[in-house]
Structure formats: C-alpha cells, structure tokens
Design a protein around this motif. Structure first.
Motif, short mmCIF file in Angstrom:
data_model
loop_
_atom_site.label_atom_id
_atom_site.label_comp_id
_atom_site.label_asym_id
_atom_site.label_seq_id
_atom_site.Cartn_x
_atom_site.Cartn_y
_atom_site.Cartn_z
N GLY A 128 2.69 33.06 56.00
CA GLY A 128 3.60 31.91 56.03
C GLY A 128 3.64 31.23 57.39
N VAL A 129 3.44 32.00 58.45
CA VAL A 129 3.39 31.43 59.79
C VAL A 129 2.17 30.53 59.93
N TYR A 130 1.03 31.01 59.45
CA TYR A 130 -0.18 30.18 59.51
C TYR A 130 -0.03 28.90 58.70
N GLU A 131 0.59 28.99 57.53
CA GLU A 131 0.81 27.79 56.71
C GLU A 131 1.63 26.77 57.48
N ARG A 132 2.62 27.24 58.23
CA ARG A 132 3.46 26.31 59.00
C ARG A 132 2.76 25.78 60.24
N LEU A 133 1.86 26.56 60.81
CA LEU A 133 1.05 26.04 61.91
C LEU A 133 0.16 24.89 61.42
N GLN A 134 -0.32 25.01 60.19
CA GLN A 134 -1.09 23.91 59.61
C GLN A 134 -0.22 22.67 59.44
N GLN A 135 1.03 22.86 59.07
CA GLN A 135 1.96 21.73 58.96
C GLN A 135 2.18 21.07 60.32
N VAL A 136 2.29 21.91 61.36
CA VAL A 136 2.45 21.38 62.72
C VAL A 136 1.29 20.44 63.05
N LEU A 137 0.09 20.83 62.68
CA LEU A 137 -1.09 20.03 63.02
C LEU A 137 -1.15 18.72 62.26
N THR A 138 -0.47 18.64 61.12
CA THR A 138 -0.41 17.34 60.42
C THR A 138 0.55 16.40 61.14
N LEU A 139 1.49 16.94 61.90
CA LEU A 139 2.46 16.13 62.65
C LEU A 139 1.94 15.77 64.04
N LEU A 140 1.22 16.70 64.65
CA LEU A 140 0.76 16.54 66.02
C LEU A 140 -0.34 15.48 66.10
N PRO A 197 21.83 39.20 59.94
CA PRO A 197 21.03 39.02 58.71
C PRO A 197 20.33 40.31 58.32
N VAL A 198 20.21 40.55 57.03
CA VAL A 198 19.48 41.72 56.56
C VAL A 198 18.01 41.36 56.45
N VAL A 199 17.16 42.38 56.38
CA VAL A 199 15.73 42.17 56.21
C VAL A 199 15.36 42.42 54.76
N CYS A 200 14.84 41.41 54.10
CA CYS A 200 14.33 41.54 52.74
C CYS A 200 12.82 41.30 52.80
N GLU A 201 12.08 42.33 53.13
CA GLU A 201 10.64 42.21 53.34
C GLU A 201 9.96 41.64 52.11
N ASN A 202 9.19 40.56 52.31
CA ASN A 202 8.50 39.93 51.18
C ASN A 202 7.03 40.36 51.05
N ASN A 203 6.62 41.31 51.89
CA ASN A 203 5.26 41.88 51.83
C ASN A 203 4.15 40.86 52.02
N GLU A 204 4.47 39.80 52.73
CA GLU A 204 3.45 38.80 53.04
C GLU A 204 2.46 39.42 54.03
N PRO A 205 1.17 39.29 53.80
CA PRO A 205 0.21 39.99 54.64
C PRO A 205 0.07 39.41 56.04
N LEU A 206 -0.38 40.27 56.94
CA LEU A 206 -0.86 39.81 58.24
C LEU A 206 -2.26 39.26 58.06
N ILE A 207 -2.54 38.12 58.64
CA ILE A 207 -3.90 37.58 58.57
C ILE A 207 -4.39 37.30 59.98
N GLN A 208 -5.69 37.44 60.20
CA GLN A 208 -6.25 37.13 61.51
C GLN A 208 -6.69 35.68 61.54
N LEU A 209 -6.58 35.07 62.71
CA LEU A 209 -6.77 33.62 62.81
C LEU A 209 -8.11 33.20 63.39
N THR A 210 -9.06 34.09 63.46
CA THR A 210 -10.38 33.72 63.97
C THR A 210 -10.98 32.60 63.13
N GLY A 211 -11.28 31.48 63.79
CA GLY A 211 -11.90 30.35 63.09
C GLY A 211 -11.04 29.75 62.01
N ALA A 212 -9.73 29.95 62.09
CA ALA A 212 -8.83 29.53 61.02
C ALA A 212 -8.76 28.00 60.88
N HIS A 213 -8.80 27.29 62.00
CA HIS A 213 -8.62 25.83 61.96
C HIS A 213 -9.27 25.23 63.20
#
Length: 243
Positions: free
Chosen positions: A61-73, A19-35
């Motif tokens: 996008g990773v954090y958004e999906r971690l939030q989805q995990v918590l709706t299932l867990l 697969p090729v890399v098509c960077e979408n420039n999504e930022p890195l975010i820190q997770l302190t106190g995120a959830h």
C-alpha cells in the motif's frame, strides 16, 4: 491545488491516544526498478550497518501511494528513497548511535535525558504495539526530492541531521534562510499528504502510512500495519512474518 502552498502549523493535529493494530497481512515488496521516477540510496546499507538491507522494502500500500505522489509531482521532479522497512537490529543500532552522538554534544544531560532527546530523532526500538517503531512495520518511508537524474535536491539539511532545521516547518518561520529549500519542502509535503501519507514534524524526510504513527495523526482507531520480523541474509530479506 497549489502544490507549493505553505505547510500548516498543525502537522499532527490532535493525535488519537492508542490506536489498535489490525494487521492486514499486506506483503513487503522490494522496490528495485519499481518505477522510472523512483531512485534509491539505501543509506544504512551504504553505511555498512549490520543487517541493513541492500534493497528498500515497503508495504504494498505504501508503494501504491508513492505512485500516486508521482502523478501529482511535476515531471521535472523525482523521488529519492533512503529507507523503508527497517530490521529491528538496525533500529537498535541507530538508537544507540544517535544516543552516543547526543551524549558527546550535550555532556550535561543525564542518561534519561539523552534517551528522551534521542527519541526526537530515532524511535525507540520497540515491537510493542503501543510504542511500535514506525520503520519496523514497512509503513514508514524516508524520502526526498530529486532531479530527473536522481540527484538529491537541497531541502535545507542532510538526511538524519539532528538539529532544529530538520523540523518540517523550520523554513516556514525562517524563509529567508533558504527560500528554495522552503519551496521544495512544501512540494514534497503537499504531494505526500495528498496521497495519504502523514509527516513526522521533527523530520522533513519521514512519512508514514498505515502504521500506528499514521493512525494517531489521522485519529484512526486502528492501524493496518503491525511489526514485521524479517530474516536477513547477505543484506537481503530471505523471509518475513507478521508479529
């Protein structure tokens, strides 16, 4: 869906070759106190590794999906994160460290065989798109299940343990050894994959989204996340840029 259903044998399917890399420039975010149901133990900072991060960072996008995990867990479970974005220097340190550990355990192996054995547990520190180490992208996460107080549950091995029991499906063939760990691995795997993550079959704790490793497993032609270079100061990300 039954969140405790067995983990299927074909974890990684038939991977896409390049697969090729098509960077979408999504930022890195820190997770302190995120959830309130996300706990963190930045393991490499705790081990005092140079240039390690005091706070776990992931792509948005990773954090958004971690939030989805918590709706299932189920509510009695939380997530405990050990690592996310990993600076290149830390990746180099870990590869060297695990190589040395394997060389001591298996002195009969040649240098090249040690490198290959190490790659089973630690990605080679490469920024090349075709062999990009997953954690360098911010799209990889090392995670386990915890109770509501953030205490890690027993998933059968320690984090970063280098043996056959670390393979995600180990307890599917050896259920009698640790039935509870088998159930916990199933729960983590099913929730994570339903939210869009893929798992690295040799490590029950490692999940990817958006990077080349993820793209290969889902047979996507392109990855969203390429390598990120971060300037680290006092174990914090001062600034970052996409490579």
């Amino acid at each position: 869906m039954n969140l405790f259903q067995p983990i299927a044998p074909s974890l990684n399917g038939s991977p896409s070759p390049s697969p090729v890399v098509c960077e979408n420039n999504e930022p890195l975010i820190q997770l302190t106190g995120a959830h309130p149901r996300i706990f963190m133990e930045p393991i490499y900072y705790q081990q005092q590794i140079s240039n390690s991060l005091r706070v776990i960072h992931v792509r948005e996008g990773v954090y958004e999906r971690l939030q989805q995990v918590l709706t299932l867990l189920p509510q009695e479970y939380c997530l405990l994160l050990y690592d996310g974005y990993r600076p290149f220097q830390v990746q180099q340190h870990l590869f060297s460290h695990f190589s040395q550990q394997l060389a001591k355990r298996m002195p009969q192996l040649t240098s090249q065989e040690i490198v290959q054995a190490t790659k089973k547990y630690v990605a080679f520190p490469s920024k090349d798109a075709a062999h990009l180490a997953p954690h360098l992208t911010g799209g990889a996460i090392d995670v386990t299940l915890a109770d509501v107080h953030g205490k890690a549950l027993d998933l059968g091995t320690a984090f970063d343990e280098m043996n056959e029991k670390s393979a995600t499906r180990y307890f599917e063939q050896h259920t009698h050894e640790n039935p509870l760990a088998c159930q916990y691995r199933r729960l983590l795997y099913n929730c994570m994959t339903l939210a869009g993550f893929t798992n690295y079959a040799e490590e029950w704790w490692h999940y990817d989204y958006g990077n080349v490793a993820w793209a290969r497993r889902v047979q996507a032609q392109a990855a969203h996340y390429g390598a990120v270079h971060a300037t680290i100061q006092n174990h914090h990300v001062k600034e970052f840029r996409f490579l």
